[in-house]
Enzyme design. Structure first.
Site, PDB file in Angstrom:
ATOM      1  CE  LYS A  74       0.269  -5.312  -3.535  1.00 14.52           C
ATOM      2  NZ  LYS A  74       0.993  -6.551  -3.325  1.00 14.52           N
ATOM      3  CB  THR A 148       2.401 -16.620   0.451  1.00  8.70           C
ATOM      4  OG1 THR A 148       2.018 -16.140  -1.065  1.00  8.70           O
ATOM      5  CG2 THR A 148       3.147 -15.647   0.952  1.00  8.70           C
ATOM      6  N   GLY A 178      -0.581 -12.469  13.381  1.00 10.83           N
ATOM      7  CA  GLY A 178      -1.704 -12.331  12.217  1.00 10.83           C
ATOM      8  C   GLY A 178      -1.833 -13.574  11.593  1.00 10.83           C
ATOM      9  CG  LEU A 179      -3.411 -16.654  13.457  1.00  6.55           C
ATOM     10  CD1 LEU A 179      -4.013 -17.389  14.517  1.00  6.55           C
ATOM     11  CD2 LEU A 179      -2.149 -17.721  12.892  1.00  6.55           C
ATOM     12  CB  VAL A 182      -0.301 -15.982   4.114  1.00  5.74           C
ATOM     13  CG1 VAL A 182       1.346 -16.460   4.372  1.00  5.74           C
ATOM     14  CG2 VAL A 182      -0.457 -15.413   2.732  1.00  5.74           C
ATOM     15  CB  ALA A 235      -0.988  -8.693  10.680  1.00  5.20           C
TER      16      ALA A 235
HETATM   17  N1  PHE Z   1      -0.049 -10.431  -3.806  1.00  3.79           N
HETATM   18  C1  PHE Z   1       0.980 -11.310  -3.656  1.00  3.79           C
HETATM   19  C2  PHE Z   1       2.258 -10.754  -3.558  1.00  3.79           C
HETATM   20  O1  PHE Z   1       2.495  -9.521  -3.019  1.00  3.79           O
HETATM   21  C3  PHE Z   1       0.957 -12.263  -4.609  1.00  3.79           C
HETATM   22  C4  PHE Z   1       0.793 -12.190  -6.036  1.00  3.79           C
HETATM   23  C5  PHE Z   1       1.473 -11.223  -6.715  1.00  3.79           C
HETATM   24  C6  PHE Z   1       0.407 -13.152  -6.818  1.00  3.79           C
HETATM   25  C7  PHE Z   1       1.258 -11.317  -8.186  1.00  3.79           C
HETATM   26  C8  PHE Z   1       0.374 -13.056  -8.190  1.00  3.79           C
HETATM   27  C9  PHE Z   1       0.925 -12.187  -8.839  1.00  3.79           C
HETATM   28  O2  PHE Z   1       3.298 -11.138  -3.879  1.00  3.79           O
END
Ligand code: PHE
Length: 351
Positions: A74, A148, A178-179, A182, A235
């Site tokens: 991340k 998602t 949460g709107l 997604v 959210a």
């Molecule tokens: N950020 C999103 C997640 O947490 C989606 C995502 C992650 C998209 C990694 C592409 C690559 O899953």
């Protein structure tokens, strides 16, 4: 602060932006670490670090349970309170992120997350190939939120089946907190299915699209504790605290928000109250599943969609296993992730 069991954490002051850029690579045991780039406001950059550590570990579990050959990572850019992210500064932030990602030599690839868009991914893509979800016309798989939302709907079908013996969401009482990108899409899908929708957001501007869907509007606090079949957190994280659990009036909780539990023992508190909680990282895997299917395996959107919809099966299996072993779904999911990670490590011994 969560345990440090991460392979690598890079923290730097972005040379162009002057802002803290944090890249956490939690695990590459299953393959290249993936996880979105969060650009968010934090009172203290250390809170951003905490988020990056937790969210990257969540991505490892997300990929493992979804059966993906990828690990978790991340990126967090901790924007200090009072700093206005104008377009020029935003570009500098994204260039700093791109260089941080590039310096990891492909062990990690980023994507969009809270506070970033496909257009932002295109900017990152100017400096590194290790980026997902650029706009389709620029060679990526585009916005990850529709996938998602679709994956969350699949998870809700599995929960509905478990509660009422049918996957059909028609007539199910769903309370959505949460709107955002997604949450709003999910609300649309649920409205199409004929669910009875109670929705909320901290932004009153979301009231108009909610009304268009025929949903009932309320405050996030009311939605959280409303009487419902399924509560859907969509959210930011930390919404399920020890204090909130006794107030809940839902039969089950399943939603796409990452890191819903304020602390891990809350999963046990929910279980003790007889509330079924499906781990967020299982529910929210659709975006990553879709991006990786399309961009790494060059699958068609239809093939990717089938993979995203398989979340229904994954959740069904987890709920069965949890019931059979008399453990929480959270425990069943972490055990499944652990088995897959251990098997991968056994195949690829550290030399
Ligand atoms: N950020 C999103 C997640 O947490 C989606 C995502 C992650 C998209 C990694 C592409 C690559 O899953």
């Amino acid at each position: 602060m969560p345990e440090l069991d991460h392979e690598h954490v890079a923290i730097r002051t972005g040379p162009r932006s002057g802002l803290p850029v944090i890249v956490a690579v939690h695990s590459t045991a299953l393959g290249q670490a993936v996880g979105g780039c969060r650009v968010w406001r934090y009172a203290d950059w250390r809170d951003g670090l905490t988020d990056a550590l937790r969210l990257s570990a969540g991505m490892t579990a997300k990929c493992a349970v979804a059966g993906l050959a990828n690990g978790g990572g991340k990126t967090v850019v901790a924007v200090p309170e009072g700093t206005e992210l104008d377009p020029a500064l935003r570009r500098r932030v994204l260039e700093d992120v791109a260089d941080a990602v590039a310096s990891l030599d492909g062990t990690y690839a980023t994507g969009p997350d809270v506070g970033t868009s496909p257009e932002d991914m295109a900017v990152i893509g100017e400096r590194t190939a290790h980026v997902f979800c650029r706009p389709v016309e620029r060679g990526g798989s585009g916005d990850s939120s529709p996938a998602t939302a679709l994956g969350t709907l699949a998870a809700l079908r599995a929960v509905r089946h478990r509660l009422h013996g049918t996957p059909a969401l028609k007539g199910a009482r769903v309370s959505l907190v949460g709107l955002g990108s997604v949450g709003l899409r999910l609300a649309g899908l649920l409205a199409e299915e004929g669910a009875e929708l109670l929705v909320s957001d901290i932004d009153p501007a979301k009231r108009a699209p909610a009304r268009e869907l025929g949903a009932t509007w309320t405050s996030p606090g009311q939605a959280l504790t409303a009487e419902a079949d399924i509560l859907v957190p969509a959210a930011l994280g930390g919404i399920l605290t020890g204090d909130v659990v006794p107030e809940l009036r839902c039969a089950a909780i399943a939603g796409p928000a990452n890191n819903q539990l304020a602390t891990e023992p809350v999963a046990d508190l929910l279980h003790e109250r007889g509330i079924l909680w499906v781990p967020d990282y299982v529910v929210s895997a659709g975006g990553a599943i879709n991006a990786l299917a399309v961009e790494l395996r060059h699958e068609t959107p239809e093939e990717a969609r089938v993979r995203v919809e398989a979340i229904e099966h994954t959740v069904t299996e987890l709920l069965h296993e949890a019931e059979h072993r008399n453990v929480t779904p959270a425990r069943a999911a972490t055990d499944l992730a652990r088995r897959r990670l251990d098997a991968a490590r056994a195949r690829r011994p550290v030399t």
